[in-house]
Design a protein around this motif. Structure first.
Motif, short mmCIF file in Angstrom:
data_model
loop_
_atom_site.label_atom_id
_atom_site.label_comp_id
_atom_site.label_asym_id
_atom_site.label_seq_id
_atom_site.Cartn_x
_atom_site.Cartn_y
_atom_site.Cartn_z
N LYS A 52 0.83 -1.20 0.00
CA LYS A 52 0.00 0.00 0.00
C LYS A 52 0.87 1.26 0.00
CE LYS A 52 -3.90 -1.88 2.62
NZ LYS A 52 -4.66 -1.74 3.87
N SER A 54 -0.83 3.96 0.89
CA SER A 54 -1.55 4.60 1.98
C SER A 54 -1.91 3.54 3.00
CB SER A 54 -2.82 5.28 1.45
OG SER A 54 -3.61 5.79 2.50
N SER A 57 -5.59 3.19 4.37
CA SER A 57 -6.70 2.88 3.47
C SER A 57 -6.97 1.38 3.39
CB SER A 57 -6.41 3.39 2.06
OG SER A 57 -6.22 4.79 2.06
N GLU A 143 -6.56 4.31 -4.78
CA GLU A 143 -5.78 5.24 -3.96
C GLU A 143 -4.88 4.48 -3.00
OE1 GLU A 143 -6.42 9.17 -1.13
OE2 GLU A 143 -8.16 8.05 -1.86
N ALA A 144 -5.40 3.41 -2.43
CA ALA A 144 -4.63 2.65 -1.44
C ALA A 144 -3.35 2.06 -2.02
CB ALA A 144 -5.49 1.53 -0.84
N SER A 194 5.74 7.64 -2.98
CA SER A 194 5.77 6.58 -1.98
C SER A 194 7.18 6.03 -1.81
CB SER A 194 4.82 5.45 -2.38
OG SER A 194 4.89 4.37 -1.48
#
Length: 215
Positions: A52, A54, A57, A143-144, A194
């Protein structure tokens, strides 16, 4: 990050629908007295487990990159993805309440007073709420995991479980686990950010270790 809407979802053998599916969308009757356990489709072999971007999430979800579908696409390489996640029961309940409120404003069924939803129409609203919750969960997976959806029919998502069966005896408020597959692209900007964040964290860990040794 603005997530592009996933255009269409296929529920197992059920018909396709969209996020703007009208209340009268054709579906089979269901009961809402208890949750019928439906075994998840087995996880496909192979693939690369994604991390991930995020961490907050979609708790409990997993995503696998199942391989390249289209290379050298002007808009970026396209891959097959496999997802296992849970449609939140509270979200389903909230959507169900909203759906009933909207439906009651226009409801005018023969034999019932204006604004009253007859019992035979109640399961359709439950199915609609579940559909919407699954759509939102699939969109959140983009998004995750730092992905982008595709436009048109290429953005189709297939839910592997038959939600018509899941809905038989569904108890409002219960979570619904499911698996899905779809084609998509990596969001290069999100992935780069990220990776930069992970590199920074790793450097900070090294600094801390060096300071500990110095002491």
């Amino acid at each position: 990050m603005k997530i592009a809407s996933i255009a269409t979802i296929l529920f197992g053998s059920a018909a396709a629908f969209t996020a703007t599916t009208p209340f009268h969308h054709k579906t089979s009757a269901v009961s809402n007295t208890f949750l019928k356990a439906v075994e998840l489709t087995p996880e496909p072999e192979g693939g690369e487990e994604l991390t991930k971007v995020s961490e907050t999430s979609l708790p409990g979800s997993r995503m696998k990159n199942m391989g390249l579908v289209e290379e050298d696409n002007p808009d970026g390489d396209i891959y097959n993805f496999w997802l296992t996640a849970v449609a939140n029961g509270d979200e389903i309940k909230k959507l169900r309440i909203q759906t009933e409120k909207e439906a009651s404003k226009k409801a005018n069924f023969p034999g019932f007073r204006k604004g009253q939803i007859p019992p035979y129409a109640q399961p359709k609203m439950t199915m609609f709420a579940i559909q919407e919750a699954v759509i939102k969960t699939c969109e959140a997976s983009l998004e995750a995991y730092g992905l982008q959806s595709l436009q048109g029919s290429q953005g189709e998502v297939k839910v592997n479980e038959d939600m018509q069966e899941v809905c038989k005896g569904y108890k409002l408020g219960n979570d619904i686990p499911f698996t899905a597959t779809y084609k998509g692209k990596f969001d290069e900007a999100v992935q780069a950010a990220s990776e930069e964040g992970h590199d920074t964290a790793a450097m900070e860990d090294v600094v801390v270790d060096v300071e500990a040794v110095a002491e």
